[in-house]
Scaffold this motif. Structure first.
Motif, PDB file in Angstrom:
ATOM      1  N   ARG A 237       0.854  -1.194   0.000  1.00 49.45           N
ATOM      2  CA  ARG A 237       0.000   0.000   0.000  1.00 49.45           C
ATOM      3  C   ARG A 237       0.889   1.244   0.000  1.00 49.45           C
ATOM      4  N   GLY A 238       0.798   2.016  -1.076  1.00 52.37           N
ATOM      5  CA  GLY A 238       1.615   3.208  -1.197  1.00 52.37           C
ATOM      6  C   GLY A 238       1.104   4.352  -0.336  1.00 52.37           C
ATOM      7  N   ALA A 239       1.865   5.434  -0.309  1.00 49.28           N
ATOM      8  CA  ALA A 239       1.489   6.591   0.509  1.00 49.28           C
ATOM      9  C   ALA A 239       0.195   7.221   0.031  1.00 49.28           C
ATOM     10  N   ASP A 240      -0.144   7.048  -1.263  1.00 54.04           N
ATOM     11  CA  ASP A 240      -1.382   7.614  -1.795  1.00 54.04           C
ATOM     12  C   ASP A 240      -2.580   6.690  -1.605  1.00 54.04           C
ATOM     13  N   GLY A 241      -2.380   5.548  -0.926  1.00 52.24           N
ATOM     14  CA  GLY A 241      -3.480   4.626  -0.667  1.00 52.24           C
ATOM     15  C   GLY A 241      -3.640   3.543  -1.709  1.00 52.24           C
ATOM     16  N   ARG A 242      -2.984   3.666  -2.865  1.00 57.93           N
ATOM     17  CA  ARG A 242      -3.106   2.638  -3.892  1.00 57.93           C
ATOM     18  C   ARG A 242      -2.232   1.431  -3.532  1.00 57.93           C
ATOM     19  N   VAL A 243      -2.695   0.257  -3.971  1.00 58.10           N
ATOM     20  CA  VAL A 243      -1.909  -0.961  -3.791  1.00 58.10           C
ATOM     21  C   VAL A 243      -1.005  -1.137  -5.004  1.00 58.10           C
ATOM     22  N   ILE A 244       0.289  -1.215  -4.776  1.00 55.78           N
ATOM     23  CA  ILE A 244       1.272  -1.336  -5.841  1.00 55.78           C
ATOM     24  C   ILE A 244       1.698  -2.800  -5.940  1.00 55.78           C
ATOM     25  N   PRO A 245       1.390  -3.483  -7.048  1.00 58.77           N
ATOM     26  CA  PRO A 245       1.810  -4.883  -7.194  1.00 58.77           C
ATOM     27  C   PRO A 245       3.329  -4.983  -7.269  1.00 58.77           C
ATOM     28  N   VAL A 246       3.899  -5.899  -6.515  1.00 59.16           N
ATOM     29  CA  VAL A 246       5.348  -6.060  -6.500  1.00 59.16           C
ATOM     30  C   VAL A 246       5.688  -7.540  -6.625  1.00 59.16           C
ATOM     31  N   TYR A 247       6.893  -7.787  -7.097  1.00 57.06           N
ATOM     32  CA  TYR A 247       7.472  -9.130  -7.053  1.00 57.06           C
ATOM     33  C   TYR A 247       8.598  -9.071  -6.048  1.00 57.06           C
ATOM     34  N   ALA A 248       8.637 -10.028  -5.122  1.00 52.46           N
ATOM     35  CA  ALA A 248       9.561  -9.932  -3.997  1.00 52.46           C
ATOM     36  C   ALA A 248      10.388 -11.192  -3.865  1.00 52.46           C
ATOM     37  N   SER A 249      11.582 -11.011  -3.326  1.00 50.04           N
ATOM     38  CA  SER A 249      12.459 -12.114  -2.959  1.00 50.04           C
ATOM     39  C   SER A 249      12.907 -11.877  -1.523  1.00 50.04           C
ATOM     40  N   HIS A 250      12.599 -12.835  -0.626  1.00 50.70           N
ATOM     41  CA  HIS A 250      12.932 -12.712   0.790  1.00 50.70           C
ATOM     42  C   HIS A 250      14.067 -13.694   1.121  1.00 50.70           C
ATOM     43  N   LEU A 251      14.999 -13.249   1.924  1.00 53.56           N
ATOM     44  CA  LEU A 251      16.067 -14.114   2.411  1.00 53.56           C
ATOM     45  C   LEU A 251      16.216 -13.888   3.911  1.00 53.56           C
ATOM     46  N   ARG A 252      16.114 -14.965   4.675  1.00 53.05           N
ATOM     47  CA  ARG A 252      16.250 -14.865   6.133  1.00 53.05           C
ATOM     48  C   ARG A 252      17.728 -15.019   6.495  1.00 53.05           C
ATOM     49  N   VAL A 253      18.288 -14.053   7.233  1.00 48.53           N
ATOM     50  CA  VAL A 253      19.708 -14.041   7.595  1.00 48.53           C
ATOM     51  C   VAL A 253      19.829 -13.842   9.098  1.00 48.53           C
ATOM     52  N   ARG A 254      21.054 -13.938   9.603  1.00 47.97           N
ATOM     53  CA  ARG A 254      21.314 -13.634  11.012  1.00 47.97           C
ATOM     54  C   ARG A 254      22.571 -12.778  11.102  1.00 47.97           C
ATOM     55  N   ASP A 255      22.605 -11.924  12.122  1.00 47.73           N
ATOM     56  CA  ASP A 255      23.762 -11.041  12.277  1.00 47.73           C
ATOM     57  C   ASP A 255      24.822 -11.715  13.139  1.00 47.73           C
ATOM     58  N   ALA A 256      25.864 -10.953  13.465  1.00 49.37           N
ATOM     59  CA  ALA A 256      26.982 -11.518  14.223  1.00 49.37           C
ATOM     60  C   ALA A 256      26.570 -11.963  15.612  1.00 49.37           C
ATOM     61  N   HIS A 257      25.456 -11.423  16.133  1.00 51.01           N
ATOM     62  CA  HIS A 257      24.973 -11.800  17.468  1.00 51.01           C
ATOM     63  C   HIS A 257      23.942 -12.924  17.409  1.00 51.01           C
ATOM     64  N   GLY A 258      23.686 -13.432  16.222  1.00 51.40           N
ATOM     65  CA  GLY A 258      22.734 -14.520  16.083  1.00 51.40           C
ATOM     66  C   GLY A 258      21.287 -14.091  15.949  1.00 51.40           C
ATOM     67  N   GLU A 259      21.034 -12.783  15.854  1.00 45.99           N
ATOM     68  CA  GLU A 259      19.669 -12.292  15.733  1.00 45.99           C
ATOM     69  C   GLU A 259      19.197 -12.426  14.289  1.00 45.99           C
ATOM     70  N   PRO A 260      18.040 -13.081  14.072  1.00 44.46           N
ATOM     71  CA  PRO A 260      17.571 -13.242  12.691  1.00 44.46           C
ATOM     72  C   PRO A 260      16.853 -12.002  12.179  1.00 44.46           C
ATOM     73  N   SER A 261      16.890 -11.823  10.861  1.00 49.20           N
ATOM     74  CA  SER A 261      16.122 -10.773  10.192  1.00 49.20           C
ATOM     75  C   SER A 261      15.873 -11.225   8.761  1.00 49.20           C
ATOM     76  N   ILE A 262      15.020 -10.495   8.063  1.00 51.08           N
ATOM     77  CA  ILE A 262      14.660 -10.864   6.704  1.00 51.08           C
ATOM     78  C   ILE A 262      14.997  -9.709   5.780  1.00 51.08           C
ATOM     79  N   VAL A 263      15.791  -9.980   4.760  1.00 49.25           N
ATOM     80  CA  VAL A 263      16.113  -8.995   3.737  1.00 49.25           C
ATOM     81  C   VAL A 263      15.136  -9.189   2.585  1.00 49.25           C
ATOM     82  N   CYS A 264      14.421  -8.137   2.219  1.00 45.10           N
ATOM     83  CA  CYS A 264      13.394  -8.208   1.182  1.00 45.10           C
ATOM     84  C   CYS A 264      13.789  -7.316   0.004  1.00 45.10           C
TER      85      CYS A 264
END
Length: 851
Positions: A237-264
């Motif tokens: 959902r964009g700032a103007d309220g419209r839904v913007i179709p996207v194609y996404a690639s997600h990769l789950r990673v972890r940092d040096a402290h072992g905390e997970p996050s997702i890069v999109c």
């Protein structure tokens, strides 16, 4: 045991591990495959995923299906390969032999040994290890050698066939923390979606994402963020309220402290080629003779969705992209090929049209039939040609049939907002694609249908058990509605019909949103109830459209060849009922109708039974001058107000009163019939002037005249004559009944009569009456054997126990004496009484000073 398939060994240094356990269930095999596939893809080992999944599937099948134990799967990663271990708790030590002349690992046509044979064929190394409680089968697969720097590559293609992209390609990069909130937002993301970084950092991604809501089309956003990798389409959902179709690639990673996050990584949906993972072809395959591509995979993509809804949604999206359309839709044919049901759309209000139905034959020419390809240059010139596209703004459309072995199974169409977009060439391209997917779609549809049928059977079995568990009308109505909502419908109303001349009455309303129940009930009360019809099956109820909205159907409640009510089901305006749901509702309505009619018959029978039982009870005890009279009666059995025990106190003539307490053999309605005979006969004979012995002898003869229906009974009958001095003269006959007990003011308890033969056994009785005078303060207590034979295990209250209770009643009124005896009987045992009980207390009150 181990097998060296390769002549050399690589050093195996573990850099990551993942483990999971699976119950001994058939579905655990699929779960284990998914676990290994996700794990290896997350580690970037896509080249060996397929072989590892095949081996894991066979080994886990051996554990959970054949051995019947839990399976423990362990994946170990090294830089140059992976090791997978499958352990079970069935450590038989029968190993396949490989010596010349001995039996082979396995026969390919047999189930046993196939897993080890596959290990020998596919794995770099494999082996079997034993402990006293476990058997471990492991295999190792090394990564194939690749040319330096090459991971995957595509063929050289002409420039005109390259995917389109903006002159300035923007890739939005955002990072999502473990709490599913945005933690980073790059400059391209600001440009694509219109949000500055400070406006979105810290917000849950779910607030921005417009995730596909069509049931069954894929994983939810929360689940997708838990996967090691994910790739697909959704909206932001964009700032103007419209839904913007996207194609996404997600990769789950972890940092040096072992905390997970997702890069999109996100791009516009029409630029998906920037991120879309190509189908990897091993280098050895690229160098060898090319294999012919599967037309189905070319159109759908690989891997194809496992579920029907996902496959249909992927199909319409690919059809739209293939012909550069604004919208696409796919309909499946009913079993009789007379109607088409909307199952997937893109670019249209899909939720409003989902499961809507249109006829296969809508006109007289080929363009009015879904059995042939059709091209419409301008829908404005032929209104109603494609009902699904009415009021959608679409002008041109091309539709093609899906056929399997000559049978129509569905229809695929694409549409554009401008007229004249499509020609016969596009129709041929779309027909070619439809032919490629028709068999897969039909196979998936049959699989879904089988699952629905199995689920329906389980639902109906549970519904039948619940409905059979009650004979209460109101509870049956509530169960009907609760089983319907939300499984079959959004809301439900049950109308009942008292008789054929009555109008349907709104008896119960339920909505999945409890706060809307009262409002729905008020809306339905304003609408005339539906007309009851005998025809089985669901029919639409159009009168509710303005009042309630949405789609509403009515099912008759038919039981014993008459309509006893109506079951009304409703859905919101953007949804439609599936035919399978309506068929399930019809089956439920038949069972519910019979349960409701059984509850009605039970209620009527109970009301009649109670009315008859009340007619057997005395109308009331007369007021006897100078006497206190109290009666307590408890009938055994559910719904019984009178049974085998009975009592009566009645006037005979001036100054004379009769009283009786008796016990007919048995309990329930059969004993109650003899009770009625005895009580009415006593009154009639006593008022004829007969004495106590004569009354009982004639009653005995009347009981014997009943023949096989007769039952013996015990009876205590007496006549009471109040005396001028305040005492009471009694003449009693005790025919086989527990003896009456007399309580004196000093606490002494003595029997007040002698035992004599019971009634209903022998014809010639020689009975006599005994005279008892009750003085001031005396109590005469008469009970049935339900009191004296009260049991708790091996203990019984008995005559002595009753006498002990009575000694504590000195100075109490007749009512208090009867109440104390009843309380003592109830407290004697924890279980409810299993026999009828009657307690009759007669007391001569003591004279007060001054009277």
């Amino acid at each position: 045991m181990a097998s060296d398939v390769q002549p050399h060994r690589r050093r195996f240094v573990i850099t990551a591990r993942a483990a999971a356990s699976f119950d001994p269930l058939g579905r655990s095999v699929a779960a284990a495959r998914a676990f290994v596939r996700d794990t290896l893809q997350g580690w970037g080992f896509a080249d060996i995923v397929d072989d590892a999944v095949v081996l894991t599937s066979e080994l886990v099948t051996n554990a959970v299906v054949h051995a019947g134990t839990r399976a423990e799967v362990l994946c170990l990663r090294a830089g140059d390969g992976v090791r997978v271990e499958v352990a079970d708790r069935y450590p038989e030590r029968e190993l396949p032999l490989r010596h010349p002349g001995e039996r082979p690992y396995a026969d390919p046509d047999r189930e046993s040994g196939r897993g080890l044979m596959l290990c020998a064929a596919l794995a770099t190394r494999w082996g079997v290890e034993y402990t006293p409680t476990h058997k471990h089968v492991w295999f190792r697969i090394d990564l194939p050698d690749r040319p330096v720097g090459t991971r995957s590559a595509g063929p050289v293609v002409p420039d005109r066939l390259l995917p389109l992209a903006d002159s300035r390609v923007r890739v939005a990069v955002l990072q999502v923390d473990a709490g599913d909130c945005v933690s980073a937002w790059n400059e391209d993301a600001e440009h694509v979606f219109g949000y500055a970084a400070e406006k979105v950092v810290g917000r849950p991604l779910a607030e921005l994402a417009a995730w596909p809501q069509t049931p069954g089309t894929g994983t939810g956003i929360a689940e997708a963020l838990r996967l090691s990798r994910w790739e697909g389409s959704y909206g932001i959902r964009g700032a103007d309220g419209r839904v913007i179709p996207v194609y996404a690639s997600h990769l789950r990673v972890r940092d040096a402290h072992g905390e997970p996050s997702i890069v999109c990584l996100l791009v516009h949906d029409d630029e998906r080629a920037l991120l879309q993972t190509p189908v990897r072809v091993p280098v050895s395959d690229q160098l060898s003779e090319p294999r012919p591509a599967d037309p189905f995979e070319v159109f759908i993509g690989s891997p194809a969705p496992d579920d029907l809804d996902g496959l249909l949604q992927r199909t319409v999206e690919r059809a739209r992209d293939m012909l550069e359309a604004d919208a696409a839709f796919l309909l499946l044919a009913t079993d009789d090929e007379t109607e088409l049901e909307v199952r997937a759309t893109t670019g249209l209000p899909s939720t409003r049209q989902r499961f809507a139905r249109v006829p296969v034959e809508a006109g007289t020419n080929r363009y009015g039939s879904a059995r042939m390809p059709a091209v419409h240059d301008d829908l404005a010139a032929v209104p109603g040609a494609v009902p699904l596209l009415e009021s959608t703004g679409m002008r041109s459309v091309v539709t093609v049939p899906l056929k399997v072995e000559g049978r129509l199974t569905g229809s695929l169409g694409v549409a554009a907002e401008v007229p004249g977009r499509y020609s016969n060439e596009e129709a041929l391209r779309l027909q070619f694609a439809a032919d490629r997917i028709a068999l897969a779609v039909e196979s998936a549809r049959l699989g879904e249908l089988e699952r629905l049928r199995r689920g329906s059977l389980s639902f109906l079995v549970e519904a039948s058990d619940l409905l059979a568990g009650t004979l209460d009308r109101d509870q049956t109505l509530a169960l009907m509605a609760q089983m319907t909502v939300p499984t079959l419908a959004t809301w439900c109303a049950v109308y009942t019909i008292a008789d054929q001349s009555s109008d349907p009455f709104l008896s119960y309303v339920l909505h999945e949103d409890e706060e809307r129940i009262d409002g729905l009930k008020e809306l339905l009360s304003r609408v005339s109830p539906p007309e009851p019809v005998r025809e089985a099956g669901a029919r639409p109820w159009h009168e509710t459209a303005l009042a309630v909205g949405g789609e509403t159907v009515i099912l008759p409640l038919l039981a014993r060849n008459r309509v006893i009510g109506l079951l009304t089901l409703g859905k919101p305006s953007e949804e439609h009922f599936r035919q399978e749901i309506l068929e399930l509702a019809e089956d439920l309505s038949r069972r519910a109708a019979l349960a409701l009619d059984n509850a009605r018959l039970y209620s009527e029978r109970t009301a009649i039974s109670r009315s008859l039982q009340r007619s057997l009870l005395p109308p009331g005890s007369p007021a006897i001058p100078g006497m206190e009279v109290e009666v307590i009666y408890r009938a055994a059995g559910e719904g019984n107000e009178v049974g085998g025990d009975f009592y009566d106190v009645f006037p005979i003539r001036d100054g004379a009163y009769g009283f009786a307490i008796g016990d007919v053999c048995g309990t329930g309605p059969e004993a109650a019939a003899v009770t009625g005979l005895a009580r009415h006969a006593l009154r009639l004979l006593a008022r004829e002037g007969l004495g106590g012995p004569a009354v009982l002898e004639r009653l005995n003869a009347a009981i014997l005249d009943e023949g096989a229906r007769s039952r013996f009974l015990t009876l205590l009958y007496g006549e009471l004559h109040p005396q001028p001095d305040g005492s009471a003269l009694m003449k009693v006959v005790c025919a086989g009944h527990p003896l009456p007990l007399r309580l004196r003011p000093n606490g002494e308890v003595v029997p007040a009569a002698d035992p004599q033969p019971l009634l209903g056994v022998i014809e010639d009785l020689d009975l006599y009456e005994q005279t008892v005078t009750l003085d001031a303060g005396d109590v005469l207590l008469c009970v049935t054997d339900g009191v004296t034979e009260r049991r708790e295990g091996t203990r019984m209250l008995g005559d002595d126990g009753l006498a002990e209770v009575l000694t504590t009643c000195t100075g109490l009124t007749a009512g208090a004496v009867a109440a104390r005896v009843l309380r003592a009987v109830e407290r004697f045992a924890a279980e409810p009484a299993s026999d009828d009980m009657a307690i009759l207390a007669l007391r001569v009150p003591q004279q007060r000073e001054g009277d």
